[in-house]
Design a protein around this motif. Structure first.
Motif, PDB file in Angstrom:
ATOM      1  N   LEU A 109      36.959  60.130   8.878  1.00 37.54           N
ATOM      2  CA  LEU A 109      35.986  60.613   8.518  1.00 37.54           C
ATOM      3  C   LEU A 109      35.216  62.615   8.695  1.00 37.54           C
ATOM      4  O   LEU A 109      35.510  62.417  10.008  1.00 37.54           O
ATOM      5  N   GLU A 135      36.761  51.965  10.819  1.00 35.26           N
ATOM      6  CA  GLU A 135      35.503  53.548  10.278  1.00 35.26           C
ATOM      7  C   GLU A 135      36.271  54.602   9.675  1.00 35.26           C
ATOM      8  O   GLU A 135      35.529  54.868   9.057  1.00 35.26           O
ATOM      9  N   VAL A 137      35.893  57.302  12.027  1.00 38.50           N
ATOM     10  CA  VAL A 137      34.611  57.554  13.433  1.00 38.50           C
ATOM     11  C   VAL A 137      35.643  57.935  14.401  1.00 38.50           C
ATOM     12  O   VAL A 137      35.743  57.989  15.521  1.00 38.50           O
ATOM     13  N   ILE A 272      26.244  54.731  14.390  1.00 36.63           N
ATOM     14  CA  ILE A 272      27.290  54.434  13.582  1.00 36.63           C
ATOM     15  C   ILE A 272      26.695  53.979  12.093  1.00 36.63           C
ATOM     16  O   ILE A 272      27.692  54.351  11.351  1.00 36.63           O
ATOM     17  N   ASP A 273      25.489  53.551  11.774  1.00 43.00           N
ATOM     18  CA  ASP A 273      25.401  53.120  10.637  1.00 43.00           C
ATOM     19  C   ASP A 273      25.216  54.405  10.243  1.00 43.00           C
ATOM     20  O   ASP A 273      24.208  55.199   9.022  1.00 43.00           O
ATOM     21  N   THR A 276      28.255  56.418   8.879  1.00 41.29           N
ATOM     22  CA  THR A 276      29.038  55.596   8.149  1.00 41.29           C
ATOM     23  C   THR A 276      28.221  56.069   6.807  1.00 41.29           C
ATOM     24  O   THR A 276      29.230  55.289   5.987  1.00 41.29           O
TER      25      THR A 276
END
Length: 278
Positions: A109, A135, A137, A272-273, A276
């Motif tokens: 990302l 994810e 990341v 992380i939240d 993302t």
């Protein structure tokens, strides 16, 4: 006819009546246990037939027969061989998330997570690495926060291109907190989240029980903290290589998120939240 006096009082094993039942505990790898007769306390490193091998914090190994005579958190247990795991359903990653079998890592990302400190980054990778790869990341090692404002300006965060930063020992009134506040108040602050843990060093984010102690030792301010910790464990600490080996011993005791303190878990999950989120 109803027997008002119940069944035969001599039926069953009357000799065990009233005796406390000592629970069984599987001798799983890394379980920290104390052998009563010798007072030897160590982590389970292997099981061979009916013999368990324990390793104490100094690296000394002792062999004991499985059975009674052990303490777990000060309470007696009967140590037994762990049962072989049956074919399980959906597995979990070290962070506690459901594992995605045979999944390829996503294309990275645009967002990033920067982690201050090499040991901090290694710990994040060990516990959350699988989740982050799924994810997409990327985690980058941040040597220090002094240049954080310049790094953020060069990255140019924006919608869908966020920056999360995990700072070592972020406490109110510290240099780190002033830098974090300045970044938050800057032109990219809306798309940047800086969080931190309250520990002197990331080592303290590992629960002390994983190392066979109840609390982390208090080190005088006149002593370099990591060297003081190593000295308290009886580990070599004269050279940087000694400190590196000490960290690997500590990191080796971390299996899942359950081995870490909540103050770190919450901050990493928050980052992380953040990066993302759509």
């Amino acid at each position: 006819m109803n027997d008002r006096y119940g069944s035969d009082v001599l039926a069953g094993d009357w000799r065990k009546a009233g005796r406390p039942v000592i629970p069984e505990k599987a001798a799983t790898k890394d379980l920290v246990i104390e052998e009563v007769a010798t007072g030897f306390c160590g982590a389970v490193v292997r099981i061979e037939k009916n013999i368990v091998t324990l390793e104490d914090r100094f690296g000394k190994l002792r062999l004991f027969p499985l059975g009674p005579g052990f303490l777990l958190d000060g309470k007696p247990v009967v140590l037994v061989a762990p049962q072989k795991a049956a074919p399980a359903g959906r597995g979990r990653t070290a962070s506690g998330s459901f594992a995605v079998e045979n999944a390829a890592a996503r294309v990275a990302l645009p967002s990033r997570i920067f982690v201050e400190g090499r040991h901090d980054a290694e710990l994040v990778e060990k516990v959350w690495g699988a989740d982050l790869r799924i994810e997409g990341v990327v985690v980058e090692y941040l040597e220090g926060v002094d240049d954080l404002d310049a790094i953020v300006r060069e990255f140019k965060p924006g919608p869908g291109r966020k920056v999360g930063v995990l700072v070592d020992h972020l406490v109110k009134g510290s240099k780190e907190s002033r830098i974090a506040d300045a970044v938050a108040a800057g032109p990219y602050g809306t798309h940047v989240l800086v969080v931190g843990h309250p520990y002197i060093d990331i080592w303290q984010a590992v629960k002390p029980e994983r190392l066979g102690i109840k609390v982390w030792p208090t080190i005088p301010r006149t002593v370099e903290w990591k060297k003081g910790i190593c000295a308290s464990f009886g580990w070599p600490h004269d050279e940087q290589a000694d400190i590196a080996r000490a960290w690997q011993r500590i990191l080796g005791q971390v299996r899942t998120f359950a081995d870490l303190e909540p103050a770190l878990l919450g901050r990493v999950e928050e980052l992380i939240d953040f990066v993302t989120a759509p």
